[in-house]
Design a protein around this motif. Structure first.
Motif, PDB file in Angstrom:
ATOM      1  N   LEU A  36       0.864  -1.179   0.000  1.00 13.77           N
ATOM      2  CA  LEU A  36       0.000   0.000   0.000  1.00 13.77           C
ATOM      3  C   LEU A  36       0.903   1.232   0.000  1.00 13.77           C
ATOM      4  CD1 LEU A  36      -2.772  -0.835   2.621  1.00 13.77           C
ATOM      5  CD2 LEU A  36      -3.149  -0.328   0.213  1.00 13.77           C
ATOM      6  N   LYS A  44      -3.801   4.234   5.047  1.00  9.03           N
ATOM      7  CA  LYS A  44      -3.072   2.966   5.084  1.00  9.03           C
ATOM      8  C   LYS A  44      -3.122   2.317   6.467  1.00  9.03           C
ATOM      9  CE  LYS A  44       0.954   4.640   3.871  1.00  9.03           C
ATOM     10  NZ  LYS A  44       0.627   6.089   3.979  1.00  9.03           N
ATOM     11  N   THR A  45      -2.789   3.091   7.500  1.00  9.54           N
ATOM     12  CA  THR A  45      -2.756   2.540   8.860  1.00  9.54           C
ATOM     13  C   THR A  45      -4.153   2.150   9.322  1.00  9.54           C
ATOM     14  OG1 THR A  45      -0.745   3.733   9.472  1.00  9.54           O
ATOM     15  CG2 THR A  45      -2.194   3.062  11.271  1.00  9.54           C
ATOM     16  N   ASP A 161       3.242  -2.238   9.058  1.00 13.40           N
ATOM     17  CA  ASP A 161       2.812  -0.849   8.928  1.00 13.40           C
ATOM     18  C   ASP A 161       4.020   0.064   9.089  1.00 13.40           C
ATOM     19  OD1 ASP A 161       1.258   1.389   8.654  1.00 13.40           O
ATOM     20  OD2 ASP A 161       0.461   1.341  10.692  1.00 13.40           O
ATOM     21  N   THR A 193       2.722  -1.295   4.340  1.00  8.76           N
ATOM     22  CA  THR A 193       2.506   0.104   4.009  1.00  8.76           C
ATOM     23  C   THR A 193       3.854   0.798   4.135  1.00  8.76           C
ATOM     24  OG1 THR A 193       2.136   1.059   6.220  1.00  8.76           O
ATOM     25  CG2 THR A 193       0.274  -0.086   5.184  1.00  8.76           C
TER      26      THR A 193
END
Length: 324
Positions: A36, A44-45, A161, A193
């Motif tokens: 992402l 994203k998160t 992440d 991400t």
């Protein structure tokens, strides 16, 4: 194509009146590296939080490894490992104790738990630091320990992440090396991400997200072919020159307050621009189609690799010596 390990259907989420996700749908094949890519605040998160069962979506549905994240969250959690953007280690414990606690939470039996702890610590090259207290670890060592912890219970899917924020380039490279090995050995599905363009160049699928919406998806090469442009990056010597170029080339995109990116697909147009403004430019460079240029073409803005605080963290990581 492998069956989908992750399925997201029309997922929406908001924080008050601000939409974080706006009808997001995607599917991630088992064993794939799915990236992402988007700026801070793109959603994203929030999406990772939903997929890891930490937040309920306001609308839509999501499945990981066949388990609905809302209806069967416990089953979903057993199939996933998560490395969060912010460290969640207990720095008062040793590396072994952090992993031991994780194994107990997941109900791992003593013998396989011990074996897996030794295995993942060796994988991330922390075997010599097994009984050291985590507060003595560098940022890179802590991130590697978090990856080891996420892999301890042998998940089918790994969520990362912003896993390498604030780390030096060498440590980032090592981390992606570990993950590449694991994908080959375990058919591990990885969803990451990131702000670092170079970290998604080898992804199987790149999903560009902005403003809570998916705006493009495909392999890096396909995205470059379909949406990438050749750009001419210019830094004019003064604001007057910048304004004049913008008036002559309305398709030019601002890069901050002092630079411009002008589409360079037409050679005659580029030649005319350089002939007219050559003596009033501080810097001129061409950029071939990249994922950065894909984002610029699709959104009309530059993908900022790091927010100010993140840049400061990167600089600090680069200055630190000692353990990596």
């Amino acid at each position: 194509m492998n069956p989908a390990a992750i399925i997201v259907s029309e997922v929406s989420a908001a924080y008050g009146s601000k939409k974080a996700l706006d009808g997001v749908s995607l599917a991630v094949p088992a064993g794939a590296h799915f990236a992402l890519l988007g700026p801070n605040g793109a959603g994203k998160t929030t999406l990772v939080s939903i997929l890891s069962t930490l937040r309920r979506p306001d609308g839509g549905s999501a499945q990981v490894a066949g388990a609905d994240v809302v209806k069967r969250p416990t089953e979903a959690r057993r199939s996933i490992g998560v490395v969060f953007q912010d460290s969640s280690l207990d720095d008062r414990l040793t590396a072994w104790e952090n992993l031991e606690f994780h194994g107990l939470v997941y109900g791992m039996a003593p013998k396989p738990r011990r074996m897996m702890i030794e295995q993942v610590l060796e994988l991330v090259e922390l075997g010599d630091w097994t009984h050291e207290v985590v507060r003595s670890f560098s940022g890179g060592m802590r991130r590697r320990l978090e990856i080891a912890r996420a892999l301890l219970h042998e998940p089918k899917i790994l969520f990362l992440d912003e896993p390498t924020v604030g780390l030096d380039a060498q440590t980032r490279q090592h981390i992606w090396h570990y993950l590449g090995r694991l994908r080959q050995e375990r058919n591990l599905t990885v969803l990451t991400t990131t702000h670092y363009i170079e970290e998604v160049e080898d992804a199987d699928i790149v999903c560009i997200i902005d403003g809570g919406k998916i705006i493009a998806e495909g392999s890096p090469q396909a995205l470059k072919s379909q949406h990438g442009k050749r750009w001419l990056h210019l830094t004019p010597q003064d604001a007057e020159t910048l304004a004049l170029i913008q008036s002559r080339f309305p398709e030019a995109q601002a890069l901050g307050s002092t630079a411009l990116a002008v589409p360079a697909d037409k050679d005659d147009q580029v030649d005319a621009l350089l002939a007219e403004f050559r003596d009033r430019l501080l810097e001129v460079r061409f950029q071939q189609p990249t994922l950065e240029s894909v984002f610029l073409s699709l959104t009309g803005k530059e993908l900022r690799d790091r927010a100010d605080g993140q840049r400061d963290a990167d600089k600090a990581a680069g200055r630190r010596g000692g353990r990596r």
